[in-house]
Design an enzyme around this catalytic site. Structure first.
Site, PDB file in Angstrom:
ATOM      1  N   GLU A 230     -10.824  -5.167   8.995  1.00 37.90           N
ATOM      2  CA  GLU A 230     -10.140  -3.688   8.585  1.00 37.90           C
ATOM      3  C   GLU A 230     -10.798  -3.289   7.265  1.00 37.90           C
ATOM      4  OE1 GLU A 230      -5.986  -4.353   8.105  1.00 37.90           O
ATOM      5  OE2 GLU A 230      -5.670  -2.227   7.846  1.00 37.90           O
TER       6      GLU A 230
ATOM      7  N   CYS B  33      -2.539   1.803   6.621  1.00 34.58           N
ATOM      8  CA  CYS B  33      -2.831   0.990   7.744  1.00 34.58           C
ATOM      9  C   CYS B  33      -3.272   1.701   9.002  1.00 34.58           C
ATOM     10  CB  CYS B  33      -1.426   0.337   8.005  1.00 34.58           C
ATOM     11  SG  CYS B  33      -0.208   1.412   8.212  1.00 34.58           S
TER      12      CYS B  33
ATOM     13  N   GLY C  10       2.431  -5.936   7.091  1.00 37.08           N
ATOM     14  CA  GLY C  10       1.395  -6.718   6.031  1.00 37.08           C
ATOM     15  C   GLY C  10       0.191  -7.091   7.010  1.00 37.08           C
ATOM     16  N   SER C  11      -0.497  -7.833   6.640  1.00 35.03           N
ATOM     17  CA  SER C  11      -1.950  -8.365   7.626  1.00 35.03           C
ATOM     18  C   SER C  11      -1.638  -9.126   8.673  1.00 35.03           C
ATOM     19  CB  SER C  11      -2.704  -9.050   6.532  1.00 35.03           C
ATOM     20  OG  SER C  11      -2.167 -10.230   5.895  1.00 35.03           O
TER      21      SER C  11
ATOM     22  N   ASN D 183       0.812  -1.218  -0.101  1.00 35.97           N
ATOM     23  CA  ASN D 183       0.044   0.007   0.030  1.00 35.97           C
ATOM     24  C   ASN D 183       0.931   1.126   0.105  1.00 35.97           C
ATOM     25  OD1 ASN D 183       0.375  -1.076   2.776  1.00 35.97           O
ATOM     26  ND2 ASN D 183      -1.077   0.412   3.386  1.00 35.97           N
TER      27      ASN D 183
ATOM     28  N   GLU E  21       4.550  -5.394  11.697  1.00 36.30           N
ATOM     29  CA  GLU E  21       3.826  -3.962  11.671  1.00 36.30           C
ATOM     30  C   GLU E  21       2.542  -4.342  10.922  1.00 36.30           C
ATOM     31  OE1 GLU E  21       4.474  -1.218  12.698  1.00 36.30           O
ATOM     32  OE2 GLU E  21       6.699  -1.357  13.065  1.00 36.30           O
TER      33      GLU E  21
END
Ligand code: NAD
Length: 456
Positions: free
Chosen positions: A333, A243, A187-188, A114, A209
Protein backbone atom coordinates in the site's frame (compact mmCIF):
# COMPACT_ATOMS: atom_id res chain seq x y z
CA UNK A 1 -5.80 6.95 35.92
CA UNK A 2 -4.54 3.39 35.87
CA UNK A 3 -5.90 1.31 32.98
CA UNK A 4 -6.99 -1.50 35.32
CA UNK A 5 -8.98 1.00 37.41
CA UNK A 6 -10.53 2.59 34.31
CA UNK A 7 -11.54 -0.78 32.91
CA UNK A 8 -13.09 -1.93 36.21
CA UNK A 9 -15.00 1.35 36.57
CA UNK A 10 -16.45 0.96 33.08
CA UNK A 11 -17.51 -2.62 33.87
CA UNK A 12 -19.30 -1.46 37.01
CA UNK A 13 -21.02 1.37 35.16
CA UNK A 14 -22.08 -0.87 32.29
CA UNK A 15 -23.54 -3.34 34.78
CA UNK A 16 -25.60 -0.55 36.32
CA UNK A 17 -27.72 -0.75 33.10
CA UNK A 18 -27.69 3.03 32.66
CA UNK A 19 -26.32 2.84 29.10
CA UNK A 20 -29.18 0.55 28.14
CA UNK A 21 -31.61 3.45 28.41
CA UNK A 22 -32.18 4.99 25.02
CA UNK A 23 -32.73 8.43 26.57
CA UNK A 24 -29.28 8.21 28.18
CA UNK A 25 -27.65 7.36 24.85
CA UNK A 26 -29.40 10.16 22.98
CA UNK A 27 -28.44 12.63 25.70
CA UNK A 28 -24.77 11.57 25.46
CA UNK A 29 -24.75 11.81 21.66
CA UNK A 30 -26.25 15.29 21.75
CA UNK A 31 -23.67 16.28 24.33
CA UNK A 32 -20.93 14.86 22.11
CA UNK A 33 -22.19 16.97 19.20
CA UNK A 34 -22.27 20.09 21.35
CA UNK A 35 -18.72 19.51 22.59
CA UNK A 36 -17.47 19.10 19.03
CA UNK A 37 -19.24 22.28 17.97
CA UNK A 38 -17.92 24.26 20.91
CA UNK A 39 -14.34 23.12 20.31
CA UNK A 40 -14.17 23.20 16.53
CA UNK A 41 -11.52 25.90 16.38
CA UNK A 42 -9.23 23.96 18.75
CA UNK A 43 -9.80 20.80 16.73
CA UNK A 44 -8.79 22.61 13.53
CA UNK A 45 -5.69 24.11 15.15
CA UNK A 46 -4.49 20.76 16.52
CA UNK A 47 -4.77 18.88 13.24
CA UNK A 48 -3.06 21.71 11.36
CA UNK A 49 -0.16 21.43 13.80
CA UNK A 50 0.02 17.66 13.37
CA UNK A 51 0.20 17.52 9.57
CA UNK A 52 -0.96 20.76 8.04
CA UNK A 53 -4.53 19.70 7.39
CA UNK A 54 -6.80 22.60 6.52
CA UNK A 55 -10.08 23.55 8.13
CA UNK A 56 -11.79 22.78 4.84
CA UNK A 57 -10.46 19.22 4.55
CA UNK A 58 -10.93 18.61 8.27
CA UNK A 59 -14.56 19.55 8.11
CA UNK A 60 -15.14 17.85 4.78
CA UNK A 61 -13.49 14.54 5.62
CA UNK A 62 -13.75 14.31 9.42
CA UNK A 63 -16.15 16.51 11.39
CA UNK A 64 -18.96 16.46 8.82
CA UNK A 65 -19.11 12.66 9.09
CA UNK A 66 -19.19 12.81 12.88
CA UNK A 67 -22.08 15.28 12.89
CA UNK A 68 -23.89 13.35 10.19
CA UNK A 69 -23.66 10.02 12.01
CA UNK A 70 -24.59 11.51 15.39
CA UNK A 71 -27.75 12.88 13.74
CA UNK A 72 -28.51 9.51 12.17
CA UNK A 73 -28.13 7.72 15.51
CA UNK A 74 -30.17 10.26 17.47
CA UNK A 75 -32.94 9.83 14.91
CA UNK A 76 -32.85 6.06 14.69
CA UNK A 77 -31.64 4.48 17.95
CA UNK A 78 -35.11 4.13 19.32
CA UNK A 79 -36.23 2.19 16.26
CA UNK A 80 -33.06 0.14 15.87
CA UNK A 81 -33.10 -0.89 19.54
CA UNK A 82 -36.64 -2.18 19.44
CA UNK A 83 -37.15 -5.90 19.67
CA UNK A 84 -37.92 -7.33 16.26
CA UNK A 85 -40.64 -9.95 15.85
CA UNK A 86 -39.92 -12.95 13.67
CA UNK A 87 -42.15 -15.87 12.74
CA UNK A 88 -42.12 -18.95 14.96
CA UNK A 89 -43.35 -22.01 13.11
CA UNK A 90 -45.81 -24.69 14.14
CA UNK A 91 -43.30 -26.72 16.12
CA UNK A 92 -43.33 -24.08 18.86
CA UNK A 93 -47.01 -23.22 18.71
CA UNK A 94 -48.32 -21.07 20.45
CA UNK A 95 -45.07 -19.25 21.16
CA UNK A 96 -43.87 -15.99 19.65
CA UNK A 97 -40.28 -15.15 18.70
CA UNK A 98 -38.32 -11.95 18.73
CA UNK A 99 -34.80 -10.57 18.62
CA UNK A 100 -33.57 -8.03 21.16
CA UNK A 101 -30.61 -5.83 20.18
CA UNK A 102 -28.45 -5.34 23.25
CA UNK A 103 -25.15 -3.58 23.91
CA UNK A 104 -22.02 -5.68 24.24
CA UNK A 105 -20.43 -4.01 27.28
CA UNK A 106 -17.05 -2.37 27.67
CA UNK A 107 -15.57 -1.60 24.26
CA UNK A 108 -12.15 -0.52 23.06
CA UNK A 109 -11.60 1.67 19.98
CA UNK A 110 -8.06 1.89 18.62
CA UNK A 111 -7.66 4.60 15.99
CA UNK A 112 -5.26 5.34 13.15
CA UNK A 113 -3.60 8.72 12.56
CA UNK A 114 -4.59 9.53 8.99
CA UNK A 115 -8.11 10.80 9.79
CA UNK A 116 -7.44 11.09 13.51
CA UNK A 117 -10.80 12.55 14.60
CA UNK A 118 -13.07 10.51 12.47
CA UNK A 119 -11.32 7.15 12.89
CA UNK A 120 -11.29 7.39 16.69
CA UNK A 121 -14.52 9.25 17.39
CA UNK A 122 -16.85 7.72 14.80
CA UNK A 123 -16.53 4.16 16.14
CA UNK A 124 -16.84 5.59 19.67
CA UNK A 125 -20.05 7.46 18.79
CA UNK A 126 -21.38 4.29 17.19
CA UNK A 127 -20.55 2.24 20.27
CA UNK A 128 -22.31 4.80 22.50
CA UNK A 129 -25.37 4.67 20.23
CA UNK A 130 -25.48 0.90 20.68
CA UNK A 131 -25.34 1.34 24.47
CA UNK A 132 -21.76 0.47 25.40
CA UNK A 133 -19.08 2.16 27.41
CA UNK A 134 -15.96 3.12 25.46
CA UNK A 135 -12.24 3.54 25.91
CA UNK A 136 -10.61 5.31 22.96
CA UNK A 137 -6.92 4.89 22.18
CA UNK A 138 -6.06 7.33 19.36
CA UNK A 139 -2.83 7.18 17.39
CA UNK A 140 0.26 8.56 19.08
CA UNK A 141 1.58 9.80 15.71
CA UNK A 142 -0.88 12.67 15.70
CA UNK A 143 -0.13 13.78 19.23
CA UNK A 144 -1.85 17.17 19.07
CA UNK A 145 -5.15 15.75 17.86
CA UNK A 146 -4.93 12.94 20.44
CA UNK A 147 -4.35 15.53 23.16
CA UNK A 148 -7.31 17.68 22.14
CA UNK A 149 -9.60 14.64 21.94
CA UNK A 150 -8.45 13.58 25.40
CA UNK A 151 -9.04 17.08 26.71
CA UNK A 152 -12.53 17.65 25.36
CA UNK A 153 -13.79 14.14 26.03
CA UNK A 154 -12.19 13.47 29.40
CA UNK A 155 -13.28 16.79 30.89
CA UNK A 156 -16.85 16.44 29.69
CA UNK A 157 -17.67 12.77 30.14
CA UNK A 158 -17.24 10.58 33.22
CA UNK A 159 -14.40 8.10 32.78
CA UNK A 160 -16.61 5.17 33.74
CA UNK A 161 -18.59 5.80 30.54
CA UNK A 162 -16.22 7.29 27.94
CA UNK A 163 -12.54 7.98 28.20
CA UNK A 164 -9.55 8.68 25.95
CA UNK A 165 -6.27 7.00 26.84
CA UNK A 166 -3.27 8.51 25.07
CA UNK A 167 -0.09 6.62 24.33
CA UNK A 168 1.81 4.35 22.00
CA UNK A 169 2.44 0.63 21.74
CA UNK A 170 3.04 -0.07 25.48
CA UNK A 171 -0.30 1.53 26.38
CA UNK A 172 -2.14 -0.42 23.67
CA UNK A 173 -0.45 -3.61 24.84
CA UNK A 174 -1.61 -3.00 28.40
CA UNK A 175 -5.15 -2.25 27.27
CA UNK A 176 -5.18 -5.49 25.30
CA UNK A 177 -4.53 -7.58 28.40
CA UNK A 178 -8.10 -6.84 29.52
CA UNK A 179 -11.15 -8.78 28.45
CA UNK A 180 -13.08 -6.23 26.40
CA UNK A 181 -16.51 -7.09 25.04
CA UNK A 182 -15.54 -5.66 21.66
CA UNK A 183 -12.40 -4.27 20.07
CA UNK A 184 -12.72 -1.97 17.08
CA UNK A 185 -9.37 -1.41 15.39
CA UNK A 186 -8.41 0.81 12.47
CA UNK A 187 -4.86 0.55 11.15
CA UNK A 188 -2.38 -1.51 9.22
CA UNK A 189 -2.57 -5.20 8.38
CA UNK A 190 0.47 -6.22 10.51
CA UNK A 191 -0.90 -4.46 13.61
CA UNK A 192 -4.37 -5.83 12.83
CA UNK A 193 -2.89 -9.32 13.23
CA UNK A 194 -1.42 -8.37 16.62
CA UNK A 195 -4.80 -7.07 17.78
CA UNK A 196 -6.61 -10.17 16.53
CA UNK A 197 -4.20 -12.44 18.40
CA UNK A 198 -4.54 -10.47 21.63
CA UNK A 199 -8.34 -10.49 21.33
CA UNK A 200 -8.37 -14.23 20.69
CA UNK A 201 -6.97 -14.86 24.19
CA UNK A 202 -10.27 -13.56 25.59
CA UNK A 203 -12.44 -14.60 22.64
CA UNK A 204 -13.22 -10.91 22.25
CA UNK A 205 -15.02 -10.10 18.99
CA UNK A 206 -13.13 -7.70 16.77
CA UNK A 207 -13.79 -5.41 13.87
CA UNK A 208 -10.63 -4.78 11.89
CA UNK A 209 -10.61 -1.83 9.50
CA UNK A 210 -7.35 -2.38 7.62
CA UNK A 211 -5.78 -1.26 4.37
CA UNK A 212 -4.30 -2.60 1.14
CA UNK A 213 -3.80 -1.65 -2.47
CA UNK A 214 -7.05 -0.40 -3.94
CA UNK A 215 -7.15 -0.65 -7.76
CA UNK A 216 -8.93 1.76 -10.08
CA UNK A 217 -10.02 0.52 -13.49
CA UNK A 218 -10.16 3.22 -16.16
CA UNK A 219 -11.81 1.76 -19.24
CA UNK A 220 -11.58 3.03 -22.81
CA UNK A 221 -15.17 4.28 -22.90
CA UNK A 222 -15.07 6.45 -19.77
CA UNK A 223 -15.36 10.23 -19.75
CA UNK A 224 -11.62 10.88 -19.50
CA UNK A 225 -11.76 14.38 -18.03
CA UNK A 226 -14.38 13.66 -15.40
CA UNK A 227 -12.59 10.41 -14.50
CA UNK A 228 -9.24 12.16 -14.08
CA UNK A 229 -10.79 14.95 -12.03
CA UNK A 230 -12.48 12.56 -9.59
CA UNK A 231 -9.37 10.40 -9.27
CA UNK A 232 -7.05 13.37 -8.67
CA UNK A 233 -9.30 14.65 -5.89
CA UNK A 234 -9.64 11.22 -4.25
CA UNK A 235 -5.96 10.35 -4.51
CA UNK A 236 -4.43 13.61 -3.32
CA UNK A 237 -6.95 14.37 -0.59
CA UNK A 238 -4.99 14.09 2.67
CA UNK A 239 -1.89 13.76 0.42
CA UNK A 240 -2.83 10.22 -0.47
CA UNK A 241 -2.86 9.12 3.17
CA UNK A 242 -6.33 7.65 2.85
CA UNK A 243 -7.14 3.96 3.33
CA UNK A 244 -9.59 3.97 0.40
CA UNK A 245 -7.53 6.20 -1.92
CA UNK A 246 -7.03 4.82 -5.41
CA UNK A 247 -3.68 3.08 -4.84
CA UNK A 248 -2.96 2.46 -8.50
CA UNK A 249 -4.61 2.88 -11.90
CA UNK A 250 -5.27 0.20 -14.47
CA UNK A 251 -5.93 2.11 -17.68
CA UNK A 252 -6.86 0.80 -21.10
CA UNK A 253 -3.74 1.45 -23.20
CA UNK A 254 -5.79 3.03 -26.01
CA UNK A 255 -6.55 6.06 -23.81
CA UNK A 256 -3.40 6.08 -21.65
CA UNK A 257 -1.83 9.20 -23.16
CA UNK A 258 -5.02 11.25 -23.01
CA UNK A 259 -5.74 10.05 -19.49
CA UNK A 260 -2.25 10.96 -18.25
CA UNK A 261 -2.64 14.42 -19.75
CA UNK A 262 -5.99 14.82 -18.03
CA UNK A 263 -4.48 13.78 -14.69
CA UNK A 264 -1.72 16.35 -15.08
CA UNK A 265 -4.03 19.18 -16.03
CA UNK A 266 -6.34 18.48 -13.08
CA UNK A 267 -3.40 18.38 -10.68
CA UNK A 268 -2.28 21.75 -12.04
CA UNK A 269 -5.73 23.16 -11.52
CA UNK A 270 -6.14 21.84 -7.95
CA UNK A 271 -2.67 22.37 -6.53
CA UNK A 272 0.03 24.97 -6.83
CA UNK A 273 2.64 22.28 -7.08
CA UNK A 274 6.23 22.93 -6.00
CA UNK A 275 6.67 25.15 -3.00
CA UNK A 276 3.00 25.19 -2.09
CA UNK A 277 2.81 26.62 1.39
CA UNK A 278 -0.93 27.08 1.38
CA UNK A 279 -3.12 24.88 3.50
CA UNK A 280 -4.61 23.24 0.41
CA UNK A 281 -2.43 20.22 0.65
CA UNK A 282 -1.45 18.28 3.77
CA UNK A 283 2.00 17.13 4.85
CA UNK A 284 3.34 13.61 5.04
CA UNK A 285 2.76 12.52 8.62
CA UNK A 286 6.42 12.05 9.65
CA UNK A 287 9.93 11.75 8.24
CA UNK A 288 9.87 7.94 8.41
CA UNK A 289 6.92 7.91 6.02
CA UNK A 290 8.45 10.68 3.93
CA UNK A 291 11.64 8.61 3.50
CA UNK A 292 9.65 5.48 2.68
CA UNK A 293 7.71 7.35 0.00
CA UNK A 294 10.76 9.09 -1.42
CA UNK A 295 12.33 5.68 -2.13
CA UNK A 296 9.31 4.85 -4.30
CA UNK A 297 9.91 7.84 -6.57
CA UNK A 298 11.76 6.25 -9.48
CA UNK A 299 12.98 9.31 -11.46
CA UNK A 300 12.76 7.36 -14.74
CA UNK A 301 9.06 6.79 -14.23
CA UNK A 302 7.85 10.18 -13.05
CA UNK A 303 5.27 11.53 -15.49
CA UNK A 304 4.54 14.64 -13.45
CA UNK A 305 5.20 15.89 -9.92
CA UNK A 306 8.03 14.37 -7.92
CA UNK A 307 8.96 17.63 -6.12
CA UNK A 308 9.97 17.01 -2.53
CA UNK A 309 10.98 18.97 0.54
CA UNK A 310 12.02 16.82 3.48
CA UNK A 311 11.98 19.66 5.98
CA UNK A 312 8.34 20.44 5.25
CA UNK A 313 7.52 16.75 4.67
CA UNK A 314 6.16 17.75 1.28
CA UNK A 315 5.77 15.50 -1.75
CA UNK A 316 3.90 17.04 -4.66
CA UNK A 317 1.08 15.11 -6.31
CA UNK A 318 2.99 12.64 -8.43
CA UNK A 319 2.03 10.38 -11.32
CA UNK A 320 4.25 7.46 -12.31
CA UNK A 321 3.98 5.90 -15.76
CA UNK A 322 5.24 2.72 -17.50
CA UNK A 323 4.61 0.78 -14.33
CA UNK A 324 4.36 -3.01 -14.20
CA UNK A 325 3.12 -5.24 -11.40
CA UNK A 326 6.76 -6.15 -10.61
CA UNK A 327 7.75 -2.58 -9.72
CA UNK A 328 8.48 -1.86 -6.06
CA UNK A 329 5.61 0.64 -5.90
CA UNK A 330 3.19 -2.19 -6.72
CA UNK A 331 4.20 -4.37 -3.77
CA UNK A 332 2.67 -2.58 -0.76
CA UNK A 333 0.00 0.00 0.00
CA UNK A 334 1.48 3.38 -1.00
CA UNK A 335 -0.33 5.63 1.50
CA UNK A 336 1.04 8.83 0.03
CA UNK A 337 0.65 11.20 -2.95
CA UNK A 338 2.15 8.92 -5.58
CA UNK A 339 -0.12 7.39 -8.21
CA UNK A 340 1.29 4.64 -10.44
CA UNK A 341 -0.45 4.09 -13.76
CA UNK A 342 -0.37 0.61 -15.25
CA UNK A 343 -1.72 0.24 -18.77
CA UNK A 344 -3.37 -2.94 -20.03
CA UNK A 345 -4.51 -4.30 -23.35
CA UNK A 346 -6.68 -7.10 -21.99
CA UNK A 347 -9.16 -6.43 -19.19
CA UNK A 348 -9.29 -10.11 -18.20
CA UNK A 349 -5.55 -10.11 -17.66
CA UNK A 350 -5.75 -6.92 -15.60
CA UNK A 351 -8.48 -8.47 -13.45
CA UNK A 352 -6.35 -11.59 -12.97
CA UNK A 353 -3.47 -9.43 -11.69
CA UNK A 354 -5.80 -7.83 -9.13
CA UNK A 355 -7.20 -11.19 -8.10
CA UNK A 356 -3.71 -12.62 -7.60
CA UNK A 357 -3.22 -10.13 -4.76
CA UNK A 358 -4.94 -9.80 -1.37
CA UNK A 359 -8.54 -8.61 -1.55
CA UNK A 360 -8.43 -4.79 -1.51
CA UNK A 361 -10.35 -2.47 0.79
CA UNK A 362 -11.74 -0.53 -2.17
CA UNK A 363 -11.97 -0.78 -5.93
CA UNK A 364 -13.19 1.77 -8.48
CA UNK A 365 -14.28 1.33 -12.06
CA UNK A 366 -14.76 4.13 -14.58
CA UNK A 367 -16.77 3.22 -17.67
CA UNK A 368 -20.03 3.91 -19.46
CA UNK A 369 -20.55 0.26 -20.29
CA UNK A 370 -22.83 -1.38 -17.70
CA UNK A 371 -21.78 -4.87 -18.83
CA UNK A 372 -18.10 -4.21 -18.23
CA UNK A 373 -18.86 -2.53 -14.92
CA UNK A 374 -20.91 -5.57 -13.88
CA UNK A 375 -18.06 -7.86 -14.93
CA UNK A 376 -15.53 -6.06 -12.71
CA UNK A 377 -17.96 -5.93 -9.78
CA UNK A 378 -18.67 -9.65 -10.15
CA UNK A 379 -15.14 -10.90 -10.65
CA UNK A 380 -13.15 -8.79 -8.18
CA UNK A 381 -13.73 -9.18 -4.45
CA UNK A 382 -13.11 -6.03 -2.37
CA UNK A 383 -14.46 -4.28 0.71
CA UNK A 384 -16.52 -1.60 -1.04
CA UNK A 385 -16.14 0.93 -3.78
CA UNK A 386 -17.71 3.04 -6.44
CA UNK A 387 -18.59 3.20 -10.10
CA UNK A 388 -17.39 6.34 -11.87
CA UNK A 389 -16.36 7.84 -8.52
CA UNK A 390 -13.69 7.19 -5.89
CA UNK A 391 -13.67 7.37 -2.08
CA UNK A 392 -17.16 8.92 -1.81
CA UNK A 393 -18.88 5.63 -0.93
CA UNK A 394 -17.34 6.29 2.52
CA UNK A 395 -19.73 9.22 2.93
CA UNK A 396 -22.94 7.24 2.48
CA UNK A 397 -24.02 5.92 5.87
CA UNK A 398 -26.38 3.46 4.19
CA UNK A 399 -23.38 1.59 2.79
CA UNK A 400 -21.67 -0.66 5.36
CA UNK A 401 -17.98 0.28 5.36
CA UNK A 402 -15.34 -2.39 5.86
CA UNK A 403 -12.86 -4.74 4.26
CA UNK A 404 -12.78 -8.36 3.22
CA UNK A 405 -9.94 -10.84 3.54
CA UNK A 406 -6.69 -9.05 4.38
CA UNK A 407 -8.35 -5.62 4.12
CA UNK A 408 -10.39 -6.28 7.24
CA UNK A 409 -13.41 -7.86 8.84
CA UNK A 410 -16.69 -6.37 10.00
CA UNK A 411 -18.14 -3.03 9.04
CA UNK A 412 -19.60 0.21 10.37
CA UNK A 413 -21.38 3.44 9.37
CA UNK A 414 -25.04 3.96 10.11
CA UNK A 415 -27.08 0.86 10.92
CA UNK A 416 -24.21 -1.51 10.14
CA UNK A 417 -22.15 0.23 12.85
CA UNK A 418 -25.01 -0.06 15.32
CA UNK A 419 -25.17 -3.79 14.53
CA UNK A 420 -21.40 -4.15 14.87
CA UNK A 421 -21.54 -2.88 18.44
CA UNK A 422 -24.65 -4.88 19.36
CA UNK A 423 -25.54 -8.43 20.21
CA UNK A 424 -28.82 -9.76 18.84
CA UNK A 425 -30.44 -11.81 21.55
CA UNK A 426 -32.92 -14.36 20.18
CA UNK A 427 -35.93 -15.17 22.34
CA UNK A 428 -38.66 -17.75 22.07
CA UNK A 429 -41.53 -16.73 24.30
CA UNK A 430 -44.20 -19.30 25.17
CA UNK A 431 -47.38 -19.13 27.27
CA UNK A 432 -48.54 -21.88 29.67
CA UNK A 433 -51.98 -22.52 28.27
CA UNK A 434 -51.12 -25.17 25.66
CA UNK A 435 -48.92 -28.27 25.74
CA UNK A 436 -48.67 -30.48 22.65
CA UNK A 437 -46.78 -33.27 24.43
CA UNK A 438 -45.37 -34.73 21.24
CA UNK A 439 -41.76 -33.96 22.14
CA UNK A 440 -41.99 -35.86 25.44
CA UNK A 441 -41.43 -39.58 25.94
CA UNK A 442 -42.70 -42.18 25.73
CA UNK A 443 -41.92 -41.83 22.02
CA UNK A 444 -44.15 -43.42 19.43
CA UNK A 445 -44.38 -43.86 15.66
CA UNK A 446 -47.31 -41.50 15.56
CA UNK A 447 -45.43 -38.78 17.42
CA UNK A 448 -42.48 -39.19 15.04
CA UNK A 449 -44.82 -38.88 12.06
CA UNK A 450 -46.20 -35.61 13.42
CA UNK A 451 -42.77 -34.23 14.18
CA UNK A 452 -41.54 -35.10 10.67
CA UNK A 453 -44.57 -33.31 9.23
CA UNK A 454 -44.05 -30.27 11.41
CA UNK A 455 -40.43 -29.89 10.36
CA UNK A 456 -41.16 -30.09 6.61
P1 NAD B 1 -0.93 1.37 12.61
O1 NAD B 1 -1.41 -0.03 12.45
O2 NAD B 1 0.52 1.61 12.64
O3 NAD B 1 -1.53 2.02 13.96
C1 NAD B 1 -2.89 1.96 14.30
C2 NAD B 1 -3.04 1.95 15.80
O4 NAD B 1 -2.39 0.79 16.33
C3 NAD B 1 -2.42 3.14 16.52
O5 NAD B 1 -3.32 3.57 17.53
C4 NAD B 1 -1.14 2.59 17.10
O6 NAD B 1 -0.80 3.20 18.32
C5 NAD B 1 -1.48 1.14 17.36
N1 NAD B 1 -0.30 0.26 17.24
C6 NAD B 1 0.75 0.41 16.40
N2 NAD B 1 1.64 -0.61 16.56
C7 NAD B 1 1.11 -1.40 17.54
C8 NAD B 1 1.55 -2.62 18.17
N3 NAD B 1 2.70 -3.22 17.82
N4 NAD B 1 0.77 -3.15 19.13
C9 NAD B 1 -0.40 -2.57 19.48
N5 NAD B 1 -0.85 -1.41 18.93
C10 NAD B 1 -0.10 -0.84 17.97
O7 NAD B 1 -1.65 2.18 11.43
P2 NAD B 1 -1.51 3.70 11.06
O8 NAD B 1 -0.15 3.96 10.52
O9 NAD B 1 -2.00 4.56 12.17
O10 NAD B 1 -2.58 3.80 9.86
C11 NAD B 1 -2.27 3.46 8.56
C12 NAD B 1 -2.90 2.16 8.15
O11 NAD B 1 -4.27 2.13 8.55
C13 NAD B 1 -2.94 1.97 6.64
O12 NAD B 1 -2.64 0.63 6.33
C14 NAD B 1 -4.37 2.29 6.27
O13 NAD B 1 -4.81 1.68 5.08
C15 NAD B 1 -5.10 1.78 7.46
N6 NAD B 1 -6.38 2.47 7.58
C16 NAD B 1 -7.52 1.77 7.42
C17 NAD B 1 -8.74 2.43 7.52
C18 NAD B 1 -10.03 1.71 7.32
O14 NAD B 1 -11.06 2.30 7.65
N7 NAD B 1 -10.05 0.50 6.84
C19 NAD B 1 -8.76 3.78 7.80
C20 NAD B 1 -7.56 4.45 7.98
C21 NAD B 1 -6.38 3.78 7.88
Amino acid sequence: MKIQELYSKQQVFFNSNETKNISFRIEQLKKFRKILEENESELYAAIFEDFGKSEFETFESELSLLYHEINIFVKNIQRWSRRKKVSTGLINFPAKSYIIPEPLGVTLVIGAWNYPYQLSMLPAITSIAAGNTVIIKPSELTSKTSAIMAKIINTNFPSNFLHVVEGGIPVTKELLTHRFDKIFFTGSIPVGKIIYQAAAKHLTPVTLELGGKSPTFVLADCDINVTAKRIVWAKFLNAGQTCVAPDYILVDQSIETKFLEALRSNIKEFYTVAGDTSDNYVQIINTANFDRLQKLLDPNKIYCGGEIDRERRFISPTILQNISFDDEIMQDEIFGPILPVVSYSDLDEAIQHVKARPKPLACYVYSKNRKTIAKVLKEVSFGGGAVNESVMHFANSNLPFGGVGLSGMGSYHGKSGFDTFSHFKSILDKPFWFEANIKYSPYSKNKLKIIKWLFK
